[in-house]
Each structure stands twice: as C-alpha cells, then as structure tokens.
Design a protein around this motif. Structure first.
Motif, PDB file in Angstrom:
ATOM      1  N   PRO A 167       1.725   4.828   3.646  1.00 28.40           N
ATOM      2  CA  PRO A 167       2.295   4.045   4.757  1.00 28.40           C
ATOM      3  C   PRO A 167       1.874   4.600   6.118  1.00 28.40           C
ATOM      4  O   PRO A 167       1.552   5.789   6.266  1.00 28.40           O
ATOM      5  CB  PRO A 167       3.799   4.204   4.553  1.00 28.40           C
ATOM      6  CG  PRO A 167       3.940   5.539   3.880  1.00 28.40           C
ATOM      7  CD  PRO A 167       2.729   5.707   3.012  1.00 28.40           C
ATOM      8  N   VAL A 168       1.880   3.732   7.114  1.00 28.19           N
ATOM      9  CA  VAL A 168       1.661   4.114   8.514  1.00 28.19           C
ATOM     10  C   VAL A 168       2.639   3.309   9.369  1.00 28.19           C
ATOM     11  O   VAL A 168       3.209   2.325   8.915  1.00 28.19           O
ATOM     12  CB  VAL A 168       0.215   3.834   8.980  1.00 28.19           C
ATOM     13  CG1 VAL A 168      -0.795   4.637   8.170  1.00 28.19           C
ATOM     14  CG2 VAL A 168      -0.103   2.343   8.907  1.00 28.19           C
ATOM     15  N   GLU A 169       2.807   3.725  10.614  1.00 27.88           N
ATOM     16  CA  GLU A 169       3.666   2.965  11.526  1.00 27.88           C
ATOM     17  C   GLU A 169       2.891   1.820  12.171  1.00 27.88           C
ATOM     18  O   GLU A 169       3.389   0.701  12.278  1.00 27.88           O
ATOM     19  CB  GLU A 169       4.245   3.889  12.599  1.00 27.88           C
ATOM     20  CG  GLU A 169       5.237   4.917  12.061  1.00 27.88           C
ATOM     21  CD  GLU A 169       5.807   5.783  13.167  1.00 27.88           C
ATOM     22  OE1 GLU A 169       5.549   5.469  14.364  1.00 27.88           O
ATOM     23  OE2 GLU A 169       6.491   6.762  12.855  1.00 27.88           O
ATOM     24  N   ASP A 170       1.679   2.109  12.637  1.00 29.84           N
ATOM     25  CA  ASP A 170       0.864   1.111  13.322  1.00 29.84           C
ATOM     26  C   ASP A 170      -0.568   1.157  12.793  1.00 29.84           C
ATOM     27  O   ASP A 170      -1.028   2.193  12.312  1.00 29.84           O
ATOM     28  CB  ASP A 170       0.840   1.359  14.835  1.00 29.84           C
ATOM     29  CG  ASP A 170       2.219   1.231  15.454  1.00 29.84           C
ATOM     30  OD1 ASP A 170       2.823   0.162  15.319  1.00 29.84           O
ATOM     31  OD2 ASP A 170       2.681   2.214  16.076  1.00 29.84           O
ATOM     32  N   TRP A 171      -1.273   0.049  12.930  1.00 33.11           N
ATOM     33  CA  TRP A 171      -2.649  -0.030  12.462  1.00 33.11           C
ATOM     34  C   TRP A 171      -3.603   0.338  13.597  1.00 33.11           C
ATOM     35  O   TRP A 171      -4.212  -0.515  14.239  1.00 33.11           O
ATOM     36  CB  TRP A 171      -2.956  -1.444  11.952  1.00 33.11           C
ATOM     37  CG  TRP A 171      -2.282  -1.780  10.658  1.00 33.11           C
ATOM     38  CD1 TRP A 171      -1.410  -1.004   9.946  1.00 33.11           C
ATOM     39  CD2 TRP A 171      -2.423  -2.987   9.912  1.00 33.11           C
ATOM     40  NE1 TRP A 171      -0.997  -1.648   8.808  1.00 33.11           N
ATOM     41  CE2 TRP A 171      -1.605  -2.877   8.763  1.00 33.11           C
ATOM     42  CE3 TRP A 171      -3.149  -4.154  10.100  1.00 33.11           C
ATOM     43  CZ2 TRP A 171      -1.498  -3.884   7.812  1.00 33.11           C
ATOM     44  CZ3 TRP A 171      -3.054  -5.158   9.155  1.00 33.11           C
ATOM     45  CH2 TRP A 171      -2.247  -5.030   8.018  1.00 33.11           C
ATOM     46  N   ASN A 172      -3.716   1.635  13.846  1.00 29.78           N
ATOM     47  CA  ASN A 172      -4.628   2.097  14.889  1.00 29.78           C
ATOM     48  C   ASN A 172      -5.348   3.366  14.434  1.00 29.78           C
ATOM     49  O   ASN A 172      -5.068   3.911  13.356  1.00 29.78           O
ATOM     50  CB  ASN A 172      -3.881   2.325  16.209  1.00 29.78           C
ATOM     51  CG  ASN A 172      -2.721   3.305  16.080  1.00 29.78           C
ATOM     52  OD1 ASN A 172      -2.806   4.305  15.373  1.00 29.78           O
ATOM     53  ND2 ASN A 172      -1.624   3.018  16.761  1.00 29.78           N
ATOM     54  N   ARG A 173      -6.280   3.838  15.234  1.00 23.58           N
ATOM     55  CA  ARG A 173      -7.091   4.997  14.867  1.00 23.58           C
ATOM     56  C   ARG A 173      -6.243   6.249  14.682  1.00 23.58           C
ATOM     57  O   ARG A 173      -6.463   7.032  13.753  1.00 23.58           O
ATOM     58  CB  ARG A 173      -8.150   5.244  15.952  1.00 23.58           C
ATOM     59  CG  ARG A 173      -9.141   4.108  16.129  1.00 23.58           C
ATOM     60  CD  ARG A 173      -9.991   4.366  17.381  1.00 23.58           C
ATOM     61  NE  ARG A 173     -10.918   3.292  17.651  1.00 23.58           N
ATOM     62  CZ  ARG A 173     -10.599   2.168  18.281  1.00 23.58           C
ATOM     63  NH1 ARG A 173      -9.336   1.963  18.664  1.00 23.58           N
ATOM     64  NH2 ARG A 173     -11.508   1.244  18.517  1.00 23.58           N
ATOM     65  N   GLU A 174      -5.284   6.447  15.604  1.00 19.75           N
ATOM     66  CA  GLU A 174      -4.461   7.642  15.549  1.00 19.75           C
ATOM     67  C   GLU A 174      -3.680   7.729  14.242  1.00 19.75           C
ATOM     68  O   GLU A 174      -3.605   8.806  13.619  1.00 19.75           O
ATOM     69  CB  GLU A 174      -3.484   7.660  16.739  1.00 19.75           C
ATOM     70  CG  GLU A 174      -4.141   7.812  18.100  1.00 19.75           C
ATOM     71  CD  GLU A 174      -4.685   6.500  18.656  1.00 19.75           C
ATOM     72  OE1 GLU A 174      -5.300   6.520  19.726  1.00 19.75           O
ATOM     73  OE2 GLU A 174      -4.493   5.448  17.996  1.00 19.75           O
ATOM     74  N   GLN A 175      -3.109   6.603  13.816  1.00 29.24           N
ATOM     75  CA  GLN A 175      -2.335   6.592  12.581  1.00 29.24           C
ATOM     76  C   GLN A 175      -3.241   6.793  11.366  1.00 29.24           C
ATOM     77  O   GLN A 175      -2.860   7.471  10.399  1.00 29.24           O
ATOM     78  CB  GLN A 175      -1.577   5.277  12.463  1.00 29.24           C
ATOM     79  CG  GLN A 175      -0.449   5.118  13.463  1.00 29.24           C
ATOM     80  CD  GLN A 175       0.759   5.959  13.101  1.00 29.24           C
ATOM     81  OE1 GLN A 175       1.209   5.940  11.966  1.00 29.24           O
ATOM     82  NE2 GLN A 175       1.279   6.696  14.066  1.00 29.24           N
TER      83      GLN A 175
END
Length: 352
Positions: free
Chosen positions: A216-224
């Motif tokens: 799982p991740v919180e947001d779909w971005n590079r950092e995550q």
C-alpha cells in the motif's frame, strides 16, 4: 482607437456581415476562397472577437472546464494537453482547475460549481464517494474522465483499469517473473481495480499465493514509490522478481529505490507501470508501461459533451441546440490502451 466591428470587416472584404460571422464562428460551409479573403481582412483590421457579447447572444461562453487532481503529476498534465488540443480543433477554450483530489471540491464541481464560467465540465475525479453523489444526474453538461466512478448516471470515458493492470502483469509473468509486487493500493477505486487486474493475472498464471504481495501507499507519486520500495528491500523477505506499479510516477520512485539499494533493473528485478508518461522513455532503464490513448480519451469526452451542449456540426445543421442539461445517455466508454515494452521489464533476456 475605435473597436473594429464585423460590419467593418464585411465592408473591407466585400462580403456580408453574415459571411464574416460564419468565418469567425468556424461554420464549415464557407468556400476556401471566401474564408481566406475574410481572414485577410480580419488580420489587416485587427478584429478581435467580443466573447462577452457573443455569450450574451448565444447563451454560450465558448469555454469548457477541465478539473483534474494535480497538474504537477505528469499524467494529468498530459491529459490536460490532449483535451486542450482536441478543444482547440473545435474552437473551444479550456479552463483548467486543480482539485488536489479533495472529495469536497470534486463534489462541489459535480453540484455545478464551474458552470458559471463554462458551457460544460470534464471532471477527472479521484476521491469523491458515489454515496456523496447519490442517484441524481447533473442539470448541466458533464463528462467524467478516468476510472473513478461516482455512479453510472454520468457519461464517463477511460481505459478498462482491470484489463490494463492484467495486461501489465501478464507481460511480467511471460518474462518468467513469479514473485511480483503490486505497488499502489490506497483504498481508491482505481487502486481496487488495478489490484483486481493484478490478482486475475497471478491467478490465471497459477502463481502460488505466497508470491503475491500488495504494497500500500498513501499517494501515487515518486516519493511514495521510492519510500515503499526502500522499506520493502530493507525487510526480511526475499527479493521480488518484479514490481508492478499502479502508475508511472510510483514506478519512477521504485526505479530510484532499486538503484539506490544496488538492485539491478531488469537483471534482478523487472519494473512496469501504467500511464506511459513522456518521462517513461527517458528513465534508467526506460520504463515498460501501459499507454492509454489520451487523444482518443479527449476526443470521445468532448464528443459526449457536445451531445449535451449541441455544439457539434451535426447538431448545428439539424436545428436548434438542445437545452443545457438535457438528458443524455450515460455512456461508460472504455478507450484503447497498449503495452509499451522497454528495457525495465526485459527480465528473461537479461540473462537471469
């Protein structure tokens, strides 16, 4: 300096005011010679359309609104460009709004929050629940973009999310990968659909459940993407064969995390994503991705919007435009996508 009027242009070009109006409005049935003559006069006199007056006369503004979650994310920026190109071919100006994926902002748009400045709305929603919208239909022209659904009563255009995810994972399986990580579950409708596609492909390939892993991740971005893969690599589990990221931004972060940990791509771990953003061709190594046809999405969405606003050429020729908000078929249209294979997923040919 006095404002140049259509009457001035007509006298200069030696045509009627109606002909000038037809040229300015993009009416198709004007001869090329007449159109060129009028256009020369428009240019020489410096005529500028009075959009406010035109809107008052026609009841239309000539603008549509496009609402997307994040303009800083490449996919949404490229989607906005595709919509602007398609609208430009129709003589329509696009006003762009960024919602930050805020469900309250999305709900206000569904309630007509942009209709004071635009003839219709294209909305790429991210978080607003269907329960917040209920069974009502909008009383203004609206088309949903993407896979997040707020109810079947709204026309919607996007790819088949489940099929897209399944195609990407099937490709990784064909490369010989079995321990495949699905990176991106976040509780959203998009995340649920892409998880389903992953599970379908793994099940069809008869991959043992012990090798299934949804991160799982919180947001779909590079950092995550970077943080999630670094945490995965620092754990006690075996190294995966592949990472299937739910979008390319996550995949770019995953590539950086693998490189920082000394893991080779694709020799040790293959990587694939979804969106085929322009950056995908220039990562190291270049990223395999599912490519939606953004131009087709934009064209089909605008065509559905035109059905509601009556702006299409067919509607103009047929007679008066339909009233704003008139009923329109709630089409749920799946547009084409393709798998673009690049070096990041060529696991089998990497000699492992």
């Amino acid at each position: 300096m006095a404002r140049v009027r259509m009457r001035d242009v007509a006298e200069h070009a030696g045509v009627s005011v109606r002909t000038v109006s037809n040229v300015v409005s993009g009416y198709p049935h004007v001869s090329p010679e007449t159109r060129a003559k009028v256009q020369r006069s428009l240019d020489e006199l410096g005529y500028r359309m009075d959009y406010l007056a035109r809107g008052l006369r026609s009841g239309r503004t000539g603008f549509i609104a496009l609402a997307v979650p994040f303009l800083a994310e490449p996919y949404f920026a490229e989607l906005a460009q595709a919509v602007i190109r398609a609208a430009g071919r129709r003589g329509i100006t696009v006003l762009v709004e960024a919602t930050a994926g805020d469900s309250e902002v999305e709900r206000r748009i569904l309630d007509g929050g942009l209709t004071n400045v635009a003839d219709g709305v294209l909305l790429s929603a991210l978080t607003v629940p269907a329960a917040d919208v209920g069974a009502r239909t909008p009383d203004f022209p609206l088309v949903m973009l993407g896979e997040h659904s707020v109810g079947d009563q709204f026309p919607r255009v996007g790819i088949d999310n489940v099929a897209a995810a399944r195609t990407a994972v099937e490709h990784l399986v064909e490369q010989g990968c079995r321990r495949i990580v699905a990176l991106g579950q976040n509780g959203s409708e998009n995340g649920r659909q892409r998880t389903e596609g992953y599970q379908q492909a793994m099940s069809a390939a008869r991959v043992r459940r012990v090798n299934w892993l949804v991160v799982p991740v919180e947001d779909w971005n590079r950092e995550q993407g970077y943080a999630a893969v670094r945490e995965l690599l620092e754990g006690d589990g075996p190294l995966p064969d592949a990472v299937f990221a739910f979008n390319d931004a996550l995949a770019v972060g995953a590539l950086r995390a693998l490189d920082a940990s000394g893991v080779r791509v694709p020799e040790d771990v293959a990587v694939a994503g979804i969106d085929d953003i322009q950056e995908a061709a220039y990562t190291h190594p270049p990223l395999t991705s599912i490519a939606p046809d953004l131009d087709v999405i934009a064209e089909r969405a605008l065509a559905l919007l035109e059905e509601q606003t009556g702006r299409s050429g067919a509607a103009r020729e047929a007679g008066p435009a339909r009233e704003s908000g008139a009923p329109v078929a709630a089409v749920q249209e799946a547009t084409p996508f393709r798998l673009v294979v690049r070096e990041s997923s060529r696991w089998r040919s990497a000699g492992r």
